[in-house]
Design a protein around this motif. Structure first.
Motif, PDB file in Angstrom:
ATOM      1  N   ASP A   1     -16.102 148.351  40.374  1.00  0.00           N
ATOM      2  CA  ASP A   1     -15.346 147.551  39.404  1.00  0.00           C
ATOM      3  C   ASP A   1     -14.650 146.382  40.084  1.00  0.00           C
ATOM      4  O   ASP A   1     -14.633 145.268  39.564  1.00  0.00           O
ATOM      5  N   SER A   2     -14.089 146.627  41.256  1.00  0.00           N
ATOM      6  CA  SER A   2     -13.364 145.580  41.982  1.00  0.00           C
ATOM      7  C   SER A   2     -14.283 144.440  42.388  1.00  0.00           C
ATOM      8  O   SER A   2     -13.930 143.269  42.239  1.00  0.00           O
ATOM      9  N   VAL A   3     -15.459 144.768  42.888  1.00  0.00           N
ATOM     10  CA  VAL A   3     -16.413 143.734  43.301  1.00  0.00           C
ATOM     11  C   VAL A   3     -16.897 142.946  42.100  1.00  0.00           C
ATOM     12  O   VAL A   3     -16.919 141.715  42.119  1.00  0.00           O
ATOM     13  N   THR A   4     -17.269 143.657  41.042  1.00  0.00           N
ATOM     14  CA  THR A   4     -17.751 142.980  39.843  1.00  0.00           C
ATOM     15  C   THR A   4     -16.667 142.076  39.266  1.00  0.00           C
ATOM     16  O   THR A   4     -16.926 140.923  38.912  1.00  0.00           O
ATOM     17  N   ASP A   5     -15.436 142.597  39.180  1.00  0.00           N
ATOM     18  CA  ASP A   5     -14.327 141.786  38.673  1.00  0.00           C
ATOM     19  C   ASP A   5     -14.122 140.531  39.516  1.00  0.00           C
ATOM     20  O   ASP A   5     -13.889 139.451  38.987  1.00  0.00           O
ATOM     21  N   SER A   6     -14.204 140.672  40.822  1.00  0.00           N
ATOM     22  CA  SER A   6     -13.956 139.510  41.682  1.00  0.00           C
ATOM     23  C   SER A   6     -15.029 138.442  41.505  1.00  0.00           C
ATOM     24  O   SER A   6     -14.744 137.255  41.612  1.00  0.00           O
ATOM     25  N   LEU A   7     -16.252 138.847  41.221  1.00  0.00           N
ATOM     26  CA  LEU A   7     -17.328 137.880  41.023  1.00  0.00           C
ATOM     27  C   LEU A   7     -17.266 137.207  39.655  1.00  0.00           C
ATOM     28  O   LEU A   7     -17.682 136.063  39.500  1.00  0.00           O
ATOM     29  N   LEU A   8     -16.750 137.917  38.664  1.00  0.00           N
ATOM     30  CA  LEU A   8     -16.805 137.404  37.295  1.00  0.00           C
ATOM     31  C   LEU A   8     -15.461 136.983  36.722  1.00  0.00           C
ATOM     32  O   LEU A   8     -15.409 136.107  35.866  1.00  0.00           O
ATOM     33  N   LEU A   9     -14.380 137.600  37.159  1.00  0.00           N
ATOM     34  CA  LEU A   9     -13.096 137.352  36.506  1.00  0.00           C
ATOM     35  C   LEU A   9     -12.132 136.537  37.359  1.00  0.00           C
ATOM     36  O   LEU A   9     -11.829 135.397  37.048  1.00  0.00           O
ATOM     37  N   SER A  10     -11.648 137.140  38.431  1.00  0.00           N
ATOM     38  CA  SER A  10     -10.606 136.469  39.215  1.00  0.00           C
ATOM     39  C   SER A  10     -11.144 135.293  40.020  1.00  0.00           C
ATOM     40  O   SER A  10     -10.469 134.309  40.217  1.00  0.00           O
ATOM     41  N   LEU A  11     -12.357 135.397  40.500  1.00  0.00           N
ATOM     42  CA  LEU A  11     -13.014 134.311  41.230  1.00  0.00           C
ATOM     43  C   LEU A  11     -14.410 134.182  40.641  1.00  0.00           C
ATOM     44  O   LEU A  11     -15.329 134.847  41.084  1.00  0.00           O
ATOM     45  N   PRO A  12     -14.567 133.372  39.578  1.00  0.00           N
ATOM     46  CA  PRO A  12     -15.838 133.344  38.856  1.00  0.00           C
ATOM     47  C   PRO A  12     -16.976 132.728  39.681  1.00  0.00           C
ATOM     48  O   PRO A  12     -17.502 131.661  39.379  1.00  0.00           O
ATOM     49  N   LEU A  13     -17.350 133.429  40.718  1.00  0.00           N
ATOM     50  CA  LEU A  13     -18.346 132.941  41.664  1.00  0.00           C
ATOM     51  C   LEU A  13     -19.675 132.600  40.995  1.00  0.00           C
ATOM     52  O   LEU A  13     -20.222 131.528  41.199  1.00  0.00           O
ATOM     53  N   GLU A  14     -20.192 133.510  40.181  1.00  0.00           N
ATOM     54  CA  GLU A  14     -21.506 133.285  39.578  1.00  0.00           C
ATOM     55  C   GLU A  14     -21.485 132.255  38.456  1.00  0.00           C
ATOM     56  O   GLU A  14     -22.526 131.736  38.080  1.00  0.00           O
ATOM     57  N   ASP A  15     -20.324 131.963  37.911  1.00  0.00           N
ATOM     58  CA  ASP A  15     -20.234 130.982  36.823  1.00  0.00           C
ATOM     59  C   ASP A  15     -19.822 129.598  37.312  1.00  0.00           C
ATOM     60  O   ASP A  15     -19.732 128.664  36.526  1.00  0.00           O
TER      61      ASP A  15
ATOM     62  N   ILE B   1     -20.433 126.150  39.073  1.00  0.00           N
ATOM     63  CA  ILE B   1     -21.585 125.300  39.438  1.00  0.00           C
ATOM     64  C   ILE B   1     -21.518 124.817  40.884  1.00  0.00           C
ATOM     65  O   ILE B   1     -22.499 124.322  41.417  1.00  0.00           O
ATOM     66  N   TRP B   2     -20.356 124.954  41.531  1.00  0.00           N
ATOM     67  CA  TRP B   2     -20.185 124.452  42.894  1.00  0.00           C
ATOM     68  C   TRP B   2     -20.487 125.493  43.964  1.00  0.00           C
ATOM     69  O   TRP B   2     -20.458 125.192  45.146  1.00  0.00           O
ATOM     70  N   THR B   3     -20.752 126.740  43.575  1.00  0.00           N
ATOM     71  CA  THR B   3     -21.087 127.765  44.569  1.00  0.00           C
ATOM     72  C   THR B   3     -22.583 128.031  44.553  1.00  0.00           C
ATOM     73  O   THR B   3     -23.271 127.753  43.574  1.00  0.00           O
ATOM     74  N   ASN B   4     -23.085 128.582  45.626  1.00  0.00           N
ATOM     75  CA  ASN B   4     -24.502 128.910  45.728  1.00  0.00           C
ATOM     76  C   ASN B   4     -24.717 130.335  45.230  1.00  0.00           C
ATOM     77  O   ASN B   4     -25.107 131.232  45.960  1.00  0.00           O
ATOM     78  N   ALA B   5     -24.417 130.531  43.949  1.00  0.00           N
ATOM     79  CA  ALA B   5     -24.573 131.833  43.302  1.00  0.00           C
ATOM     80  C   ALA B   5     -24.691 131.610  41.804  1.00  0.00           C
ATOM     81  O   ALA B   5     -24.082 130.696  41.255  1.00  0.00           O
ATOM     82  N   GLY B   6     -25.464 132.445  41.136  1.00  0.00           N
ATOM     83  CA  GLY B   6     -25.581 132.345  39.680  1.00  0.00           C
ATOM     84  C   GLY B   6     -25.934 130.953  39.228  1.00  0.00           C
ATOM     85  O   GLY B   6     -26.914 130.350  39.676  1.00  0.00           O
ATOM     86  N   ARG B   7     -25.112 130.385  38.384  1.00  0.00           N
ATOM     87  CA  ARG B   7     -25.360 129.064  37.799  1.00  0.00           C
ATOM     88  C   ARG B   7     -25.501 127.965  38.856  1.00  0.00           C
ATOM     89  O   ARG B   7     -26.232 127.005  38.672  1.00  0.00           O
ATOM     90  N   GLY B   8     -24.805 128.076  39.964  1.00  0.00           N
ATOM     91  CA  GLY B   8     -24.835 127.048  40.998  1.00  0.00           C
ATOM     92  C   GLY B   8     -25.855 127.283  42.104  1.00  0.00           C
ATOM     93  O   GLY B   8     -25.794 126.654  43.144  1.00  0.00           O
ATOM     94  N   SER B   9     -26.790 128.199  41.877  1.00  0.00           N
ATOM     95  CA  SER B   9     -27.758 128.540  42.921  1.00  0.00           C
ATOM     96  C   SER B   9     -28.644 127.366  43.316  1.00  0.00           C
ATOM     97  O   SER B   9     -28.880 126.446  42.520  1.00  0.00           O
ATOM     98  N   ASN B  10     -29.150 127.431  44.521  1.00  0.00           N
ATOM     99  CA  ASN B  10     -30.130 126.441  44.956  1.00  0.00           C
ATOM    100  C   ASN B  10     -31.392 126.573  44.116  1.00  0.00           C
ATOM    101  O   ASN B  10     -31.766 127.676  43.715  1.00  0.00           O
TER     102      ASN B  10
END
Length: 82
Positions: free
Chosen positions: A12-26, A28-37
């Motif tokens: 839960d903690s890992v998933t929350d950190s990726l989606l909620l507190s630090l929306p890594l996959e959402d 566009i400036w990170t190399n993950a999810g929407r911002g992938s190469n």
């Protein structure tokens, strides 16, 4: 860390950190999810994996197109293991 201190599981903690507190996959400036190469063909293919430290179960996806949050697919696969 806050999620763990609140008694949430590591998954839960890992998933929350990726989606909620630090929306890594959402983001566009990170190399993950929407911002992938992009691939050579100009498409996005994402990878994600999660492993449960208690059961040693895992869920993972690789080279999946058109998935905004591949970590959620990996989590679903992990939860379906019995």
């Amino acid at each position: 860390m806050k999620a763990l201190e609140e008694g949430k599981s590591a998954i839960d903690s890992v998933t929350d950190s990726l989606l909620l507190s630090l929306p890594l996959e959402d983001n566009i400036w990170t190399n993950a999810g929407r911002g992938s190469n992009l691939t050579i063909q100009g498409t996005v293919e994402c990878y994600a994996g999660l492993m449960d430290e208690r059961s040693l179960g895992f869920g993972a996806v690789g080279a999946v197109p058109d998935i905004q949050n591949p970590v959620l697919v990996a989590r679903k696969l992990l939860s379906q293991q019995g």
